[in-house]
Motif scaffolding. Structure first.
Motif, PDB file in Angstrom:
ATOM      1  N   HIS A   1      12.799 -20.235   6.049  1.00 21.22           N
ATOM      2  CA  HIS A   1      13.518 -19.051   5.737  1.00 21.22           C
ATOM      3  C   HIS A   1      13.946 -19.476   4.619  1.00 21.22           C
ATOM      4  N   SER A   2      14.729 -20.622   4.312  1.00 18.51           N
ATOM      5  CA  SER A   2      15.299 -21.053   2.907  1.00 18.51           C
ATOM      6  C   SER A   2      14.204 -21.312   2.040  1.00 18.51           C
ATOM      7  N   ALA A   3      13.198 -22.152   2.402  1.00 21.93           N
ATOM      8  CA  ALA A   3      12.100 -22.033   1.462  1.00 21.93           C
ATOM      9  C   ALA A   3      11.619 -20.831   0.779  1.00 21.93           C
ATOM     10  N   ALA A   4      11.534 -19.913   1.529  1.00 22.05           N
ATOM     11  CA  ALA A   4      11.089 -18.561   0.959  1.00 22.05           C
ATOM     12  C   ALA A   4      11.934 -17.650   0.162  1.00 22.05           C
ATOM     13  N   MET A   5      13.480 -18.153   0.150  1.00 29.81           N
ATOM     14  CA  MET A   5      14.183 -17.342  -0.293  1.00 29.81           C
ATOM     15  C   MET A   5      14.972 -18.011  -1.606  1.00 29.81           C
ATOM     16  N   ARG A   6      15.160 -19.345  -1.495  1.00 26.01           N
ATOM     17  CA  ARG A   6      16.050 -20.057  -2.125  1.00 26.01           C
ATOM     18  C   ARG A   6      15.595 -20.011  -3.590  1.00 26.01           C
ATOM     19  N   ILE A   7      16.748 -19.918  -4.383  1.00 23.31           N
ATOM     20  CA  ILE A   7      16.445 -20.078  -5.896  1.00 23.31           C
ATOM     21  C   ILE A   7      17.686 -20.761  -6.554  1.00 23.31           C
ATOM     22  N   THR A   8      17.355 -21.611  -7.628  1.00 24.68           N
ATOM     23  CA  THR A   8      18.780 -22.151  -8.305  1.00 24.68           C
ATOM     24  C   THR A   8      18.569 -21.943  -9.735  1.00 24.68           C
ATOM     25  N   ALA A   9      19.696 -22.065 -10.203  1.00 26.73           N
ATOM     26  CA  ALA A   9      19.569 -21.935 -11.692  1.00 26.73           C
ATOM     27  C   ALA A   9      20.841 -22.859 -12.174  1.00 26.73           C
ATOM     28  N   ALA A  10      20.862 -23.244 -13.516  1.00 21.12           N
ATOM     29  CA  ALA A  10      21.984 -24.236 -13.868  1.00 21.12           C
ATOM     30  C   ALA A  10      23.312 -23.836 -13.989  1.00 21.12           C
ATOM     31  N   TYR A  11      23.460 -22.440 -14.034  1.00 23.03           N
ATOM     32  CA  TYR A  11      24.794 -21.949 -14.334  1.00 23.03           C
ATOM     33  C   TYR A  11      25.395 -21.510 -12.553  1.00 23.03           C
ATOM     34  N   LEU A  12      24.684 -21.836 -11.754  1.00 20.59           N
ATOM     35  CA  LEU A  12      25.001 -21.531 -10.058  1.00 20.59           C
ATOM     36  C   LEU A  12      25.726 -22.654  -9.406  1.00 20.59           C
ATOM     37  N   SER A  13      26.614 -22.419  -8.701  1.00 26.24           N
ATOM     38  CA  SER A  13      27.523 -23.494  -8.229  1.00 26.24           C
ATOM     39  C   SER A  13      27.281 -23.521  -6.675  1.00 26.24           C
ATOM     40  N   SER A  14      26.291 -24.301  -6.221  1.00 23.47           N
ATOM     41  CA  SER A  14      26.139 -24.206  -4.586  1.00 23.47           C
ATOM     42  C   SER A  14      25.972 -25.504  -4.141  1.00 23.47           C
ATOM     43  N   GLY A  15      25.667 -25.507  -2.727  1.00 21.69           N
ATOM     44  CA  GLY A  15      25.275 -26.809  -2.072  1.00 21.69           C
ATOM     45  C   GLY A  15      26.617 -27.332  -1.428  1.00 21.69           C
ATOM     46  N   GLY A  16      27.869 -26.811  -1.379  1.00 21.12           N
ATOM     47  CA  GLY A  16      28.792 -27.191  -0.752  1.00 21.12           C
ATOM     48  C   GLY A  16      28.791 -27.083   0.776  1.00 21.12           C
ATOM     49  N   PRO A  17      29.858 -27.238   1.530  1.00 18.86           N
ATOM     50  CA  PRO A  17      29.970 -27.239   2.930  1.00 18.86           C
ATOM     51  C   PRO A  17      29.850 -26.091   3.487  1.00 18.86           C
ATOM     52  N   VAL A  18      29.969 -24.834   2.619  1.00 17.84           N
ATOM     53  CA  VAL A  18      29.993 -23.624   3.436  1.00 17.84           C
ATOM     54  C   VAL A  18      28.363 -22.951   2.961  1.00 17.84           C
ATOM     55  N   ARG A  19      27.869 -22.401   4.145  1.00 20.48           N
ATOM     56  CA  ARG A  19      26.695 -21.729   3.953  1.00 20.48           C
ATOM     57  C   ARG A  19      26.419 -20.746   2.498  1.00 20.48           C
ATOM     58  N   ASP A  20      25.417 -20.849   1.769  1.00 20.93           N
ATOM     59  CA  ASP A  20      25.425 -19.912   0.729  1.00 20.93           C
ATOM     60  C   ASP A  20      24.639 -18.876   1.015  1.00 20.93           C
ATOM     61  N   PRO A  21      24.832 -17.516   1.339  1.00 23.91           N
ATOM     62  CA  PRO A  21      24.195 -16.127   1.688  1.00 23.91           C
ATOM     63  C   PRO A  21      22.687 -16.107   0.865  1.00 23.91           C
ATOM     64  N   MET A  22      22.864 -16.497  -0.495  1.00 18.03           N
ATOM     65  CA  MET A  22      21.641 -16.176  -1.372  1.00 18.03           C
ATOM     66  C   MET A  22      20.516 -17.170  -0.846  1.00 18.03           C
ATOM     67  N   ASP A  23      20.880 -18.425  -0.144  1.00 20.35           N
ATOM     68  CA  ASP A  23      19.673 -19.090   0.161  1.00 20.35           C
ATOM     69  C   ASP A  23      18.695 -18.434   1.218  1.00 20.35           C
ATOM     70  N   PHE A  24      19.086 -17.114   2.020  1.00 27.15           N
ATOM     71  CA  PHE A  24      18.472 -16.696   2.866  1.00 27.15           C
ATOM     72  C   PHE A  24      18.380 -15.295   2.595  1.00 27.15           C
ATOM     73  N   THR A  25      18.751 -14.742   1.663  1.00 29.51           N
ATOM     74  CA  THR A  25      18.426 -13.157   1.383  1.00 29.51           C
ATOM     75  C   THR A  25      17.537 -13.204   0.089  1.00 29.51           C
ATOM     76  N   PRO A  26      16.998 -11.766  -0.118  1.00 26.92           N
ATOM     77  CA  PRO A  26      15.979 -11.755  -1.274  1.00 26.92           C
ATOM     78  C   PRO A  26      17.081 -11.317  -2.315  1.00 26.92           C
ATOM     79  N   GLU A  27      18.294 -10.959  -2.175  1.00 27.05           N
ATOM     80  CA  GLU A  27      19.101 -10.522  -3.490  1.00 27.05           C
ATOM     81  C   GLU A  27      19.821 -11.451  -4.074  1.00 27.05           C
TER      82      GLU A  27
END
Length: 462
Positions: free
Chosen positions: A307-333
């Motif tokens: 699921h995450s492999a199909a949806m996840r995207i990263t960018a230098a200006y995004l702050s992610s990867g903390g202890p709380v789930r990032d919704p963007m890793d699982f949604t197309p939006e």
């Protein structure tokens, strides 16, 4: 009085009118357009005037699908807590894409996802995404499926795309919803890859038919799509049998549970979808049987990595990867409102017992409407509800099918709103009961409206 006060007053007026206003809209497009400036205003308008003008323009075109007598499509009205929470969601105006952009949106979405899985009896470690509706839930879940079946072939579809990839087979219940086909198009798989499967029982796939189809290309990456709640008769596939057969051949099983998945929340109805938790992914709608406001769909997968492999995207200006789930890793939006909050509110308002009772109540009302109308002279029952969907045909004395005319007359009366469909090449009336507030009185009014419409049409024919 500010613009919010006016908006709340208009909303309360609309909700208070549901029991008496016509269920179908009565206005024309010109009625609605006439309440607004004919061209883009040269100068801005005061917010209060804007809200009043839009409320006035909408009024003649509003369909009362929040009414207890709306049975045209699979639509529920919003539960009080879900509606109120949705209003707060708009006021807060959170971009619930990352935990960093909205800690509240991310944390509360985790809670909503946990409650959702528990309510539906699905694996506690499944991943989930809150999207706009079941079509995007299909698209999200089938993107995960696409990743999963191609990864087993050693193909990285996110990096390489589909050009040159092994061809994916889609084996689907012949009664699949058109949103499934559209999702396959959006994913670049195309509608021609879909192979419809049937069986001896209407709306269901036979085990031997599925086995034969799988055997035709045992090494091909394959996705099997099954139904929980056929759109016309509410039929459900035998998941307990079909899921193991599919998975033994290496296929990914996806379930279209737009409304039927919620049957698993009812101890009484759960046997109808026995084995549904064995699938690999599921798509459903909150704005159907959970009675959240639009728009709310849910995609759920057994394989969070796919699921995450199909949806996840990263960018230098995004702050992610903390202890709380990032919704963007699982949604197309990328930009999204905190869509999970009305779901959280609805589940909390209902609780396990209230959710089951609501599902059961809708099914009981569907049977009552069906039995009452099918008993009328000139009506023929085609499919008595096994869940919350039923079909009835209407005929004149000369044998002509007058189903569409009866539906139009019922809807014109304002007493109820129903829709038509085609079953076995015949026009029929569909009954779909999904509203939390449908009552026995609503059932009686609907049967009476059908009786009156049928009687009048038969007199005209005579």
């Amino acid at each position: 009085m500010d613009s919010l006060d006016i908006a709340f007053a208009e909303a309360r007026r609309y909700l208070a009118s549901l029991d008496t206003r016509p269920v179908a809209s009565r206005g024309t497009p010109d009625d609605m357009r006439s309440m607004l400036p004919s061209h883009f205003p040269e100068h801005g308008m005061p917010a209060n005037d804007v809200v009043r003008a839009i409320a006035a323009a909408a009024e003649p075109g509003l369909t009362a699908n929040a009414s207890g007598r709306f049975f045209a499509w699979v639509k529920g009205g919003a539960l009080p807590a879900a509606l109120a929470t949705d209003i707060m969601c708009s006021a807060w105006d959170q971009n619930a894409v990352l935990a960093s952009t909205s800690p509240a949106g991310a944390v509360l979405e985790e809670v909503a996802g946990q409650y959702l899985l528990e309510a539906l009896g699905l694996p506690s470690d499944a991943s989930y995404a809150f999207v706009t509706g079941c079509q995007m839930a299909h698209t999200t879940a089938l993107a995960a499926a696409r990743h999963g079946v191609l990864a087993r072939q050693g193909w990285d579809v996110e990096a390489k795309g589909l050009q040159g990839s092994p061809a994916i087979r889609i084996l689907a219940n012949a009664h699949h919803h058109s949103s499934v086909t559209r999702s396959l198009r959006l994913l670049g798989l195309g509608s021609d890859c879909l192979e419809p499967l049937g069986g001896k029982t209407p709306g269901k796939v036979d085990a031997d038919v599925l086995q034969a189809a799988l055997a035709q290309a045992p090494d091909a990456p394959t996705i099997v799509i099954l139904n929980a709640g056929d759109l016309n008769i509410g039929a459900c596939d035998d998941f307990e049998v079909l899921c193991p057969i599919s998975q033994a051949s290496g296929a990914w099983v996806h379930v279209d549970g737009a409304f039927g998945l919620w049957a698993n929340a009812s101890p009484r109805l759960a046997p109808v979808v026995k084995g549904i938790a064995l699938a690999d992914s599921w798509a459903t709608d909150g704005h159907k049987w959970l009675n959240t406001p639009y728009d709310c769909g849910m995609a759920i997968t057994r394989d969070p990595q796919a699921h995450s492999a199909a949806m996840r995207i990263t960018a230098a200006y995004l702050s992610s990867g903390g202890p709380v789930r990032d919704p963007m890793d699982f949604t197309p939006e990328w930009s999204r409102r905190a869509r999970s909050l009305p779901t959280l509110a609805a589940l909390m308002e209902l609780g396990r017992d209230g959710l089951a009772a609501m599902v059961d109540r809708c099914c009981d009302h569907a049977v009552a409407i069906y039995d009452g109308i099918a008993a009328l002279d000139g009506a023929t029952g085609i499919a008595r509800p096994t869940m919350n969907q039923g079909l009835i045909r209407f005929d004149a004395k000369n044998g002509n099918n007058i189903s569409d005319a009866v539906i139009a007359a019922i809807n014109a009366s304002g007493e109820a709103f129903l829709s038509g469909g085609t079953w076995n090449a015949e026009r029929v009336m569909r009954i779909s009961v999904c509203g939390w507030n449908t009552s026995a009185n609503d059932v009686a009014r609907t049967v009476a409206a059908a009786g009156k419409a049928l009687s009048q049409l038969k007199q005209q024919a005579d």
